[in-house]
Design a protein around this motif. Structure first.
Motif, PDB file in Angstrom:
ATOM      1  N   ALA A 328       0.837  -1.203   0.000  1.00 19.11           N
ATOM      2  CA  ALA A 328       0.000   0.000   0.000  1.00 19.11           C
ATOM      3  C   ALA A 328       0.874   1.256   0.000  1.00 19.11           C
ATOM      4  O   ALA A 328       0.540   2.269  -0.613  1.00 19.11           O
ATOM      5  N   MET A 329       2.011   1.171   0.704  1.00 18.35           N
ATOM      6  CA  MET A 329       2.908   2.328   0.800  1.00 18.35           C
ATOM      7  C   MET A 329       3.593   2.634  -0.515  1.00 18.35           C
ATOM      8  O   MET A 329       3.556   3.752  -1.001  1.00 18.35           O
ATOM      9  N   ASN A 330       4.257   1.609  -1.097  1.00 20.91           N
ATOM     10  CA  ASN A 330       5.085   1.916  -2.269  1.00 20.91           C
ATOM     11  C   ASN A 330       5.005   0.883  -3.392  1.00 20.91           C
ATOM     12  O   ASN A 330       5.843   0.876  -4.288  1.00 20.91           O
ATOM     13  N   GLY A 331       3.997  -0.003  -3.329  1.00 28.00           N
ATOM     14  CA  GLY A 331       3.820  -0.941  -4.440  1.00 28.00           C
ATOM     15  C   GLY A 331       4.795  -2.105  -4.458  1.00 28.00           C
ATOM     16  O   GLY A 331       4.783  -2.910  -5.382  1.00 28.00           O
ATOM     17  N   GLU A 332       5.635  -2.224  -3.413  1.00 28.07           N
ATOM     18  CA  GLU A 332       6.583  -3.343  -3.375  1.00 28.07           C
ATOM     19  C   GLU A 332       5.938  -4.582  -2.754  1.00 28.07           C
ATOM     20  O   GLU A 332       5.170  -4.470  -1.808  1.00 28.07           O
ATOM     21  N   SER A 333       6.274  -5.754  -3.301  1.00 25.36           N
ATOM     22  CA  SER A 333       5.802  -6.993  -2.662  1.00 25.36           C
ATOM     23  C   SER A 333       6.923  -8.023  -2.710  1.00 25.36           C
ATOM     24  O   SER A 333       6.960  -8.871  -3.583  1.00 25.36           O
ATOM     25  N   PRO A 334       7.856  -7.925  -1.753  1.00 27.20           N
ATOM     26  CA  PRO A 334       9.062  -8.773  -1.762  1.00 27.20           C
ATOM     27  C   PRO A 334       8.783 -10.195  -1.279  1.00 27.20           C
ATOM     28  O   PRO A 334       9.353 -10.648  -0.285  1.00 27.20           O
ATOM     29  N   TYR A 335       7.882 -10.894  -2.006  1.00 30.59           N
ATOM     30  CA  TYR A 335       7.527 -12.267  -1.631  1.00 30.59           C
ATOM     31  C   TYR A 335       8.765 -13.153  -1.491  1.00 30.59           C
ATOM     32  O   TYR A 335       8.904 -13.908  -0.532  1.00 30.59           O
ATOM     33  N   GLY A 336       9.645 -13.068  -2.503  1.00 38.60           N
ATOM     34  CA  GLY A 336      10.803 -13.956  -2.537  1.00 38.60           C
ATOM     35  C   GLY A 336      11.644 -13.851  -1.277  1.00 38.60           C
ATOM     36  O   GLY A 336      11.929 -14.854  -0.614  1.00 38.60           O
ATOM     37  N   VAL A 338      10.915 -12.583   1.657  1.00 38.24           N
ATOM     38  CA  VAL A 338      10.195 -12.940   2.889  1.00 38.24           C
ATOM     39  C   VAL A 338      10.061 -14.460   3.002  1.00 38.24           C
ATOM     40  O   VAL A 338      10.348 -15.050   4.051  1.00 38.24           O
ATOM     41  N   ILE A 339       9.641 -15.113   1.908  1.00 36.88           N
ATOM     42  CA  ILE A 339       9.490 -16.577   1.959  1.00 36.88           C
ATOM     43  C   ILE A 339      10.839 -17.232   2.238  1.00 36.88           C
ATOM     44  O   ILE A 339      10.941 -18.147   3.056  1.00 36.88           O
ATOM     45  N   GLU A 340      11.897 -16.737   1.594  1.00 37.42           N
ATOM     46  CA  GLU A 340      13.216 -17.344   1.800  1.00 37.42           C
ATOM     47  C   GLU A 340      13.673 -17.201   3.252  1.00 37.42           C
ATOM     48  O   GLU A 340      14.189 -18.150   3.850  1.00 37.42           O
ATOM     49  N   ALA A 341      13.446 -16.026   3.825  1.00 44.45           N
ATOM     50  CA  ALA A 341      13.817 -15.819   5.231  1.00 44.45           C
ATOM     51  C   ALA A 341      13.063 -16.803   6.130  1.00 44.45           C
ATOM     52  O   ALA A 341      13.651 -17.445   7.006  1.00 44.45           O
ATOM     53  N   MET A 342      11.767 -16.955   5.892  1.00 46.42           N
ATOM     54  CA  MET A 342      10.939 -17.864   6.702  1.00 46.42           C
ATOM     55  C   MET A 342      11.367 -19.319   6.499  1.00 46.42           C
ATOM     56  O   MET A 342      11.523 -20.077   7.463  1.00 46.42           O
ATOM     57  N   LEU A 343      11.522 -19.707   5.228  1.00 42.56           N
ATOM     58  CA  LEU A 343      11.834 -21.107   4.890  1.00 42.56           C
ATOM     59  C   LEU A 343      13.131 -21.569   5.532  1.00 42.56           C
ATOM     60  O   LEU A 343      13.289 -22.738   5.856  1.00 42.56           O
ATOM     61  N   ASN A 344      14.082 -20.653   5.691  1.00 40.71           N
ATOM     62  CA  ASN A 344      15.389 -21.043   6.192  1.00 40.71           C
ATOM     63  C   ASN A 344      15.562 -20.792   7.686  1.00 40.71           C
ATOM     64  O   ASN A 344      16.665 -20.850   8.207  1.00 40.71           O
ATOM     65  N   ASP A 345      14.443 -20.532   8.360  1.00 41.80           N
ATOM     66  CA  ASP A 345      14.465 -20.383   9.821  1.00 41.80           C
ATOM     67  C   ASP A 345      14.315 -21.776  10.437  1.00 41.80           C
ATOM     68  O   ASP A 345      13.386 -22.515  10.104  1.00 41.80           O
ATOM     69  N   GLU A 346      15.223 -22.129  11.349  1.00 39.86           N
ATOM     70  CA  GLU A 346      15.183 -23.465  11.962  1.00 39.86           C
ATOM     71  C   GLU A 346      13.933 -23.676  12.818  1.00 39.86           C
ATOM     72  O   GLU A 346      13.588 -24.801  13.155  1.00 39.86           O
ATOM     73  N   ASN A 370      10.706 -20.260  -7.765  1.00 41.57           N
ATOM     74  CA  ASN A 370      11.772 -21.120  -8.290  1.00 41.57           C
ATOM     75  C   ASN A 370      13.150 -20.660  -7.832  1.00 41.57           C
ATOM     76  O   ASN A 370      14.048 -21.467  -7.629  1.00 41.57           O
ATOM     77  N   GLU A 371      13.307 -19.345  -7.678  1.00 42.03           N
ATOM     78  CA  GLU A 371      14.631 -18.798  -7.358  1.00 42.03           C
ATOM     79  C   GLU A 371      14.991 -18.902  -5.877  1.00 42.03           C
ATOM     80  O   GLU A 371      16.136 -18.701  -5.498  1.00 42.03           O
ATOM     81  N   ILE A 372      14.005 -19.198  -5.047  1.00 38.20           N
ATOM     82  CA  ILE A 372      14.246 -19.243  -3.600  1.00 38.20           C
ATOM     83  C   ILE A 372      15.058 -20.477  -3.226  1.00 38.20           C
ATOM     84  O   ILE A 372      14.844 -21.561  -3.764  1.00 38.20           O
TER      85      ILE A 372
END
Lengths: 433, 433
Positions: A328-336, A338-346, A370-372
């Motif tokens: 809503a603020m700036n049109g960014e949606s850094p899915y990749g 965020v998902i990568e950070a979550m996926l690699n959390d023990e 695919n890139e994650i």
């Protein structure tokens, strides 16, 4: 016959009917006995009253298997029941195996052996790892648009009245079938409870078994008797028995149809700690409710992960992580990221992610995912919503075709992760015994 | 502004912003105070820190209503909470009414007054009788494809943080809104429990109220606090209170979205005796399970009805009545005659009917259903299945557009009838008190 040709079935096909000489250029024999070659499988789609003598012919001919498509047996009346019992007796006293009667048939996508009596739907079925077994023809592609849903099928079997071959036989067969990765069963009744539980316990260690058990109420159990000519049994006994042997019981036909696809393309989670990535706070809360009711718990993110999220943007910190405010603020949606950070959390075992159709393209999501960097034991499921059904359907299908299980409703998406965690605990039994 | 124009809103529109003189050819005033005319409603979409002084300007200007779209209030941090409390104080001590903050806005299809900050989705929303109220923007047409689903909307309101206007205010408003026939609410928390139950009890006698209450678990209730800055309360207390005042609680977001459409186009049933018309025995049994779990019971058909069914074809006798065998035999599917026989049976209160997409056209079903003699108190719902998603979607949409509530899953179709029966019993309270 057209189905067999369409599917590339390469074995011999023979027709038998006393009233014809030739059909579509293929010779028609007066009866099974008159066919000069040896026969593996006979499909009987003649009226009920003619079936018994044909089955007897099959035995004489040394046929291995018979599929009886005809109805009018135990599900119809006493006379039909008597007829069916006579057929059962033949199967018991010979080596012949019989599927049906009252079945729309079977599908084997590996060999192209499609014995269904319907044509529509069968032309576009796709090979894959899901086996559907049911006591109703509704599970066939003449009724369910598997291809439109992006589902890959290994085997389909409508068991019909189960005069011989039953759910236990099917389970044993599917356990050893290399094409089948997940087994989904609609079981109105169980022929032999003890044998089924024994078989299911063994098979469940090899492959996930999802079961929908209709006949949960007195009225429907009574109706079942007339529908399939067999007793439904007590629902609570089934529930507890299924649980004991490691069968995953689902609560709706929708779940039976939709949850297997997640098993097919995602790894099993190590545990039940869920991370939620959402695009709106409201969806995050709803997902938490469904998660808790499905045996999952909210993962406590590591400090490192929260730092990563903070560095992407401070509004993303936490679980659920909400991408909405940033967009809503700036049109960014850094899915990749965020998902990568979550996926690699023990501390994270699985991820539920909300995506928006129309806003971002299917290609964007597929490329991003695919890139994650993905650890091998962290499944993800997705819910797509958005202002256009067409866009949502497209995102759903294209992502599924690329191995990402997307759902059109939030409930099934989260429940699928719950079922996968449940199966992981079932697989762990063997280790702890 | 584009939304207002698209929707044919005919009232005056004024813009205020200190940084611009003109936008899209429309004069921009430095502030609210500088607008020469009197103002009914102000929509504030400026950063959170600027909102308080604008609200104060609104009070001075004699503005009646304010919608605060900005976020960064109680849902964000302590500072935001303080700011929100100051705004609440203004509302308490003046006659101004405030929706939000943290709301995507409202939709009024009757006047074309669309205050939403999104454009997409709003261009194709259709007038109708469903009011959606939520504590999340996800209920807006920028997120949900109402038009693709064939839904008609009267009002949509994202309540946001509810610094002033809350769910009780909305209920009172919608009770008197002639466009609204059914009210669907997503409520994460309730501002004043006593007032809400009091209002809901009165409104429920006029219009059905369906509520989804997220925050059912400890974790999600805790997350709710940060999401909306308010307490979620105990789920069991809500459940029993909702039941007492005649609110129909639904269990999933899908049900909240999909069940209202049945209320809109079908009459309420007199009782809970259900007739099932199916195309496959398996679906009939599944429907019976869902029916029993939704408070419905299987109707015992009158002798006359069974005779009628017998005269159409002997395989059709009974409840469920299964059209499948007849179709398999000779391609006939006498939906019209079977539904009419069931509908006009004094022992039948409502009908669930399974239809097949692709096999028969939407036009066939619509014409058949239109021609049936329909008593005014027998609702019907439908489940469509079939081998093509496109055909199923088309049958679903076209029948809905003609007043027949068709669903793509069997569960929701049967549950909708259960909810309608439940509402009928709620309406009966007044008579029996």
């Amino acid at each position: 016959m057209k189905n067999l040709h369409n599917f590339g079935y390469s074995g011999g096909i023979y027709l038998a009917n006393p009233s014809y000489d030739e059909v579509q250029g293929v010779k028609v024999y007066p009866s099974i006995k008159d066919i000069p070659e040896s026969i593996d499988l006979v499909i009987i789609i003649t009226p009920a009253r003619t079936v018994l003598s044909i089955v007897k012919d099959c035995v004489k001919k040394g046929v291995k298997c018979v599929i009886i498509g005809a109805d009018g047996f135990a599900e119809r009346d006493e006379e039909g029941k008597k007829l069916q019992n006579e057929i059962t007796e033949i199967a018991r006293h010979t080596r012949i195996r019989i599927i049906g009667p009252n079945t729309v048939g079977t599908v084997n996508t590996a060999t192209g052996l499609v014995t269904a009596i319907y044509l529509i739907g069968y032309d576009k079925i796709k090979k894959g790892g899901i086996a559907f077994v049911a006591q109703t023809g509704i599970i066939g592609p003449q009724a369910m648009p598997y291809d439109d849903w992006g589902y890959g099928i290994s085997k389909i079997c409508d068991l019909g009245n189960k005069c011989d071959v039953d759910e236990s036989d099917l389970l044993e067969y599917l356990a050893d079938d290399s094409e089948t990765k997940v087994i989904a069963m609609h079981l109105e009744c169980i022929t032999s409870g003890h044998r089924f539980l024994d078989v299911a316990k063994r098979v469940a260690q090899k492959k996930p078994i999802l079961i929908l058990k209709p006949g949960r109420t007195k009225e429907s159990a009574k109706a079942l008797m007339s529908h399939t000519g067999s007793l439904a049994g007590d629902q609570k006994i089934y529930e507890s028995a299924f649980k004991q042997v490691g069968v995953i019981q689902v609560n709706s036909f929708k779940e039976l149809l939709e949850i297997p696809t997640a098993f097919l393309c995602q790894p099993l989670p190590r545990g039940n700690r869920l991370s939620i990535i959402t695009f709106t706070g409201g969806a995050g809360i709803m997902a938490m409710d469904i998660a808790a009711e499905s045996g999952l718990t909210l993962a406590k993110l590591s400090t490192e992960t929260n730092e990563k999220l903070f560095n992407i943007h401070p509004t993303l910190v936490g679980n659920p992580s909400d991408l909405g405010p940033l967009y809503a603020m700036n049109g960014e949606s850094p899915y990749g990221a965020v998902i990568e950070a979550m996926l690699n959390d023990e501390n994270v075992d699985c991820i539920f992610c909300v995506i928006v159709g129309g806003l971002l393209s299917a290609d964007f999501y597929i490329q991003t995912l695919n890139e994650i960097k993905k650890p091998k034991d962290r499944p993800m499921t997705f819910w797509v919503y958005g202002p256009s059904s067409e866009s949502n359907d497209q995102v759903c299908l294209e992502l599924r075709n690329n191995g990402y299980p997307v759902y059109l409703d939030i409930e099934t998406a989260v429940k699928a992760l719950g079922a996968m965690y449940r199966y992981k605990t079932i697989k762990n039994w063997r280790r702890t015994i």
